[in-house]
Design an enzyme around this catalytic site. Structure first.
Site, PDB file in Angstrom:
ATOM      1  N   ILE A 106       0.837  -1.207   0.000  1.00 61.69           N
ATOM      2  CA  ILE A 106       0.000   0.000   0.000  1.00 61.69           C
ATOM      3  C   ILE A 106       0.870   1.255   0.000  1.00 61.69           C
ATOM      4  O   ILE A 106       0.639   2.197  -0.777  1.00 61.69           O
ATOM      5  CB  ILE A 106      -0.960  -0.004   1.199  1.00 61.69           C
ATOM      6  CG1 ILE A 106      -2.106  -0.981   0.926  1.00 61.69           C
ATOM      7  CG2 ILE A 106      -1.504   1.402   1.476  1.00 61.69           C
ATOM      8  CD1 ILE A 106      -3.124  -1.089   2.027  1.00 61.69           C
TER       9      ILE A 106
ATOM     10  N   VAL B 186       2.415   1.693  -3.467  1.00 59.54           N
ATOM     11  CA  VAL B 186       1.495   2.207  -4.485  1.00 59.54           C
ATOM     12  C   VAL B 186       1.162   3.670  -4.218  1.00 59.54           C
ATOM     13  O   VAL B 186       1.112   4.486  -5.144  1.00 59.54           O
ATOM     14  CB  VAL B 186       0.200   1.357  -4.523  1.00 59.54           C
ATOM     15  CG1 VAL B 186      -0.879   2.047  -5.364  1.00 59.54           C
ATOM     16  CG2 VAL B 186       0.495  -0.031  -5.090  1.00 59.54           C
ATOM     17  N   GLU B 187       0.936   3.994  -2.959  1.00 60.20           N
ATOM     18  CA  GLU B 187       0.500   5.347  -2.621  1.00 60.20           C
ATOM     19  C   GLU B 187       1.570   6.401  -2.897  1.00 60.20           C
ATOM     20  O   GLU B 187       1.280   7.441  -3.494  1.00 60.20           O
ATOM     21  CB  GLU B 187       0.085   5.419  -1.146  1.00 60.20           C
ATOM     22  CG  GLU B 187      -1.206   4.670  -0.821  1.00 60.20           C
ATOM     23  CD  GLU B 187      -2.433   5.320  -1.428  1.00 60.20           C
ATOM     24  OE1 GLU B 187      -2.346   6.478  -1.871  1.00 60.20           O
ATOM     25  OE2 GLU B 187      -3.477   4.654  -1.473  1.00 60.20           O
ATOM     26  N   THR B 188       2.818   6.143  -2.475  1.00 61.63           N
ATOM     27  CA  THR B 188       3.825   7.220  -2.535  1.00 61.63           C
ATOM     28  C   THR B 188       5.235   6.747  -2.862  1.00 61.63           C
ATOM     29  O   THR B 188       6.192   7.472  -2.621  1.00 61.63           O
ATOM     30  CB  THR B 188       3.890   7.982  -1.186  1.00 61.63           C
ATOM     31  OG1 THR B 188       4.265   7.050  -0.150  1.00 61.63           O
ATOM     32  CG2 THR B 188       2.575   8.637  -0.844  1.00 61.63           C
TER      33      THR B 188
ATOM     34  N   TYR C 178      -6.896  -0.128  -8.573  1.00 57.98           N
ATOM     35  CA  TYR C 178      -6.062   0.159  -7.400  1.00 57.98           C
ATOM     36  C   TYR C 178      -5.949  -1.080  -6.520  1.00 57.98           C
ATOM     37  O   TYR C 178      -4.848  -1.468  -6.094  1.00 57.98           O
ATOM     38  CB  TYR C 178      -6.651   1.315  -6.600  1.00 57.98           C
ATOM     39  CG  TYR C 178      -5.946   1.550  -5.284  1.00 57.98           C
ATOM     40  CD1 TYR C 178      -4.845   2.386  -5.203  1.00 57.98           C
ATOM     41  CD2 TYR C 178      -6.373   0.905  -4.114  1.00 57.98           C
ATOM     42  CE1 TYR C 178      -4.182   2.587  -4.004  1.00 57.98           C
ATOM     43  CE2 TYR C 178      -5.709   1.095  -2.917  1.00 57.98           C
ATOM     44  CZ  TYR C 178      -4.614   1.935  -2.865  1.00 57.98           C
ATOM     45  OH  TYR C 178      -3.953   2.119  -1.679  1.00 57.98           O
TER      46      TYR C 178
END
Length: 337
Positions: free
Chosen positions: A122, A125-127, A318
């Protein structure tokens, strides 16, 4: 040959800069701001004059409006979207992030039941593990979405209005300068890209230093992701997803477009749809997803934990890249240990 006077050139250049700034950042609707200030003063005990001064420094961002109207999940095909996130750099850096934060990840898994590779996936993927957190002022983006949501979508307008309320409250609670925090085009913050409401509800001070720092503190980010998924219903003993094999054409009515695992796995099996991965325990709730692969449709089965990932971001692409990146990182981790 006609030569334009230097002063005229300079004037036109300056005018173009002013135009560009106005296109990028315009004023907020004054009536909406006034109503919001009154609401915050009446219901949340904010100082009306201080809020008016604060909002005099807030801009309406056209980039936010455009991005909300057409997010990447809608613009890109599954293969295009997957290739952004399942690259070698993100996998290898995920292993490095895991190694650097192994103690915090082990602690989070024991406390909240969320596996390390899911947490790492997570954040990846996010940052990109904290590398790209967004450079937009959160107050600008939230105010833009709350007062000028594209298309006048009432549900989304209310959602961002609530986010704006929660943002100002959390800034007061955590002693943050509302104008200093930056994030994504939608106002998501930190390594984990929390919106204000999840921040207030589930962000944790995981290392006990007295601060909830999801921007620079990997331990707090890890604990906060794990707490979020646990709060949304993560199940310790259940799988996340599996590639599906099919023995006959798949009925369209079986294919899900939402995040809920609302089919019985036995029903899918009776239709010739089998999970390609074996797992221990008994699982009944599932959902079938169809994505366009390189050689045609590919089918995946998502279980209840896959649905829980969807509560972090409810877009199928996502959810799938988080699950697939997590598996790639786990495979790489095991190959090195």
């Amino acid at each position: 040959m006609f030569k334009m006077p230097i002063l005229l050139i300079w004037w036109l250049f300056t005018l173009s800069l002013v135009y560009c700034v106005n296109v990028a950042a315009a004023s907020l609707d004054s009536d909406s701001v006034d109503d919001f200030v009154t609401f915050m003063a009446t219901h949340h005990d904010f100082n009306e004059q201080e809020l008016k001064l604060l909002f005099s420094q807030v801009s309406r961002l056209e980039k936010t409006t455009k991005s909300l109207k057409n997010p990447a999940e809608k613009r890109k095909t599954w293969l295009q979207y997957r290739d952004i996130f399942l690259d070698e750099a993100r996998i290898s850096n995920g292993v490095k992030f895991w190694r650097a934060n192994e103690e915090a990840l082990e602690k989070a898994e024991k406390l909240y039941g969320v596996p390390a590779h899911i947490i790492v996936g997570i954040i990846g993927v996010e940052t990109r593990y904290g590398k790209i957190q967004g450079k937009h002022r959160v107050l600008d983006t939230l105010a833009t979405a709350a007062f000028h949501y594209p298309g006048g979508n009432k549900r989304r307008t209310k959602l961002f209005y609530d986010y704006l309320v929660q943002y100002l409250i959390l800034c007061r609670e955590e002693s943050f300068d509302p104008l200093s925090l930056t994030g994504s085009y939608a106002g998501a913050m930190g390594m984990v890209q929390f919106m204000p409401t999840p921040f207030r509800n589930v962000a944790v001070d995981f290392d006990g230093d007295g601060k909830k720092d999801i921007w620079e503190n990997a331990s707090d980010a890890i604990g906060s992701v794990a707490n979020y998924l646990n709060d949304r219903g993560w199940l310790r003993t259940e799988p996340v997803f599996s590639r599906a094999t099919t023995s006959s054409p798949v009925r369209e009515s079986l294919v899900s477009t939402g995040i809920k695992a609302n089919l019985d796995l036995a029903l899918l099996k009776s239709e010739g749809i089998e999970p390609a991965s074996l797992f221990s325990g008994t699982v009944t709730d599932a959902a079938l997803y169809e994505l366009e692969g390189q050689a045609g449709p590919e089918y995946w089965i998502g279980y209840r934990n896959f649905s829980t990932i969807g509560k972090y971001n409810p877009r199928i692409k996502y959810m799938m890249v988080v699950a697939q990146l997590s598996e790639e990182i786990l495979t790489r981790w095991h190959s090195m240990h």
